[in-house]
Each structure stands twice: as C-alpha cells, then as structure tokens.
Design an enzyme around this catalytic site. Sequence first.
Site, PDB file in Angstrom:
ATOM      1  N   GLY A 280       0.681  -1.249   0.092  1.00 25.97           N
ATOM      2  CA  GLY A 280      -0.347   0.152  -0.157  1.00 25.97           C
ATOM      3  C   GLY A 280       0.915   0.936  -0.295  1.00 25.97           C
ATOM      4  O   GLY A 280       1.100   1.445   1.204  1.00 25.97           O
TER       5      GLY A 280
ATOM      6  N   ILE B 174      -4.777  -0.783  -5.438  1.00 27.70           N
ATOM      7  CA  ILE B 174      -3.982  -1.867  -4.043  1.00 27.70           C
ATOM      8  C   ILE B 174      -4.159  -2.958  -5.001  1.00 27.70           C
ATOM      9  O   ILE B 174      -4.741  -3.549  -4.641  1.00 27.70           O
ATOM     10  CB  ILE B 174      -3.741  -1.864  -3.015  1.00 27.70           C
TER      11      ILE B 174
ATOM     12  N   GLU C  16       3.184   1.515 -11.001  1.00 28.69           N
ATOM     13  CA  GLU C  16       5.031   1.045 -10.860  1.00 28.69           C
ATOM     14  C   GLU C  16       5.523   1.949 -11.411  1.00 28.69           C
ATOM     15  O   GLU C  16       6.863   1.737 -11.782  1.00 28.69           O
ATOM     16  CB  GLU C  16       5.003  -0.089 -10.942  1.00 28.69           C
TER      17      GLU C  16
END
Length: 384
Positions: A124, A157, A363
Amino acid sequence: MLFKLTDEQKMIQNMVREFSRKVVAVKAAERDQTKEFPADNFKQMGELGLMGMMIPEAYGGESADTVSYVLALSEIAYSCASTSVVMSVQNSIVCESLYKFGTEDQKQRFLQPLACGEIIGAFGLTEPDAGSDPVSQTTTAVRDKDHFVINGTKRFITSGKHAKVVLVTAKTDPDAGHKGISCFIVPKGTKGLIVGHEEDKMGLRASDTTDLIFEDCRVPVSQMLGKEGDGFKIAMSGLDSGRIGIAAQSMGVAQAAFDAAVKYATKRRQFGVPIIKHQAIRFQIADMATQIEAARQLVFSAASMKDRKEPYTKEASIAKLFASEMVNEITARAIQIHGGYGFTKDYVVERLYRDARVFTIYEGTSEIQRIVISNHILKDKRKP
C-alpha cells in the site's frame, strides 16, 4: 537470442511455459469477463515455487536468479496478464521488501508463507491524491506506547481484497519529507484495516484492485518493516525490482499478441493469398519482432545487473519504459492485422490490448521513468 541462457534458466522457462499454456491459459478469457480471482492458479504456482522465486530456500523461496524470474513471469503473462501482475507484486515488492528489510521474526512469520505461495501479499503506497509523488501521502502512523496507530486511505492496491498481509507506508514524521515515511506489516484481520471500493477496470480484470482504509488501525512496533523513516527507501527499492517485472510482463503480453497476429495473417486470405504474403503485413511483422527482441535484451540486461548486485535503477526504468510502450504498440498492431475481427472478443488480441494499456501507468508512469532516467544521466555527467 543475443542473451545466452543457462541450462537451468531454459529448464525453468520450459517448465513455466508448459504450465502457463496448459493451466493458466484455459480460463483466462472467462476470468476476464467474470473477474474471478485466479486463486487456483496461485495455489499451483506456489507448489511450483513461482511466488517467491528470488527468496532463499530457508524462507520458503527457490533461490532463483532474476533472469529466471523474468523468464517465468513473461511466460505467465503470455497466457494471463491478471495472473502475472499478482505474481509480480508478490515476488518483487512484497517478498523482496520483507527479505531485504525484515527482522528474522518477520521473515519467519510473514515471508515464509508468502514465498511458499500459501498467502497473497499487497503493498500500500498509492493514495487518492498521491501516486507518483509518495512524499505527498497523507496516511499517518502515530506512536502510542508499544503500537503505531495508522489512519489514511490507500488506492489502486493490487490484491487488496485477497491479500492476507499488507505492507503499508505511512508518515511517522510529517515534517521530515521522504525521511519521515515508515513502512508497516499489517495482517488482514487487524482491527481498523478495511477493504474499500473495488475498481471495475479496463484490463487485468481477474486481478482485484481496491482501496485499503485504515481507521485507528493499531499495529505493534514489532511490525514496523526496517527502521523508522525507512519507508521511502523500502518503496523505491521494491519499485526498482517491480519495474523489471512490469517490463517482463510487457514482454510476455507482446509475444502473445505477436504470435496471434502471425497465426492469423498466415490463415487469413485476401486477394487470393494469405495476407502474410503482402509486403504491408510482412513489414509490420518484422517491426514487431524487432521491438520485442529489443525489449527482451533490455529486460535481461537489467535483470543481470541486479543479479550481479550492480546499481540497476536506471536500467530498470529504461526496460520498463521501452517495454511498456512497446507492448501497447504491438497489441495495437496485432488488432490492426486482425482487422474487424481484432475488435471482437472472439480473438485474444482484444483482451491483450486492454491488459497492456496499464503497463505505461502503474509502478511509475512513462513520464516518471523518463525523469528517473534523465536524473541518473545528469547525475553521472556531473561526476568528475
């Protein structure tokens, strides 16, 4: 192939390829429609050692090198990108973070079952108003005797719903910038940890993406990962490895789209011959093959640097940037070669196109990768 694989790496690649085609691929299209989490895939992948590949055997892993991991991950992505993204997060950001920064007790309690594939983990970091800028996160962790009390909301998430363990970053010193961020291990079932909204996504639909809400969530001091203030360092270290994983996933999805396009072009006839006989299609096939091979070499290069314990942040970003942009172009070209059929759900390229779209975003967006790359280049230029 320019990069020479060892016999062991080839063996891992072949083993995972067979498993991927015979098991993972079977329900991939169905799960894309139903959003069913591929729990049965992960059970078998755990038995095969794919959920903690780079973790030492002492902690339930396989002690594999990064190149072997990249090969395995790309083979899973070839059949089901949803399955591969969970495998990627599990291996790189979750397991590696615990291995690099965890205490012996934390490794025994949390890393062991994660690396064995007995449970799924999540990380997270992202928040509603803090994605690429983690210093702007507002989740806090306040010390209360032998506990920290966490409050805040994490967004997007991966595996937020199905994870049994969450690594979460929070500010322990709001005035200290990135040095005021710490990381905590929070098992599911901890009072105050709530699974919030589940996203209805364009792609990767069998992988759940949720909010995680922390409301006076009390976590023992012993479940801090690393030292106080290490949270930013832990996250960035995990992202470096994770970006190699995204590049590997991109490679697998691109190869699947390429193979589908070649197969279709060989069978589809127009003007009396298979369309692959037409120069316009042959040139597209040649360009696609070149882009995929270039991405493969970048991924192997970054993975090899990591295995040699060399700094690889720049190379991971280069691989992630090129491969994620590449797979979006490859899947688009694959649809174009399929013509109108490529726009329907009867052909796999439609799903691959949707799955690929997020690779330039999560990412670290392509824009963030360019910042990382240019910062490293300019830093190197300043050295005497």
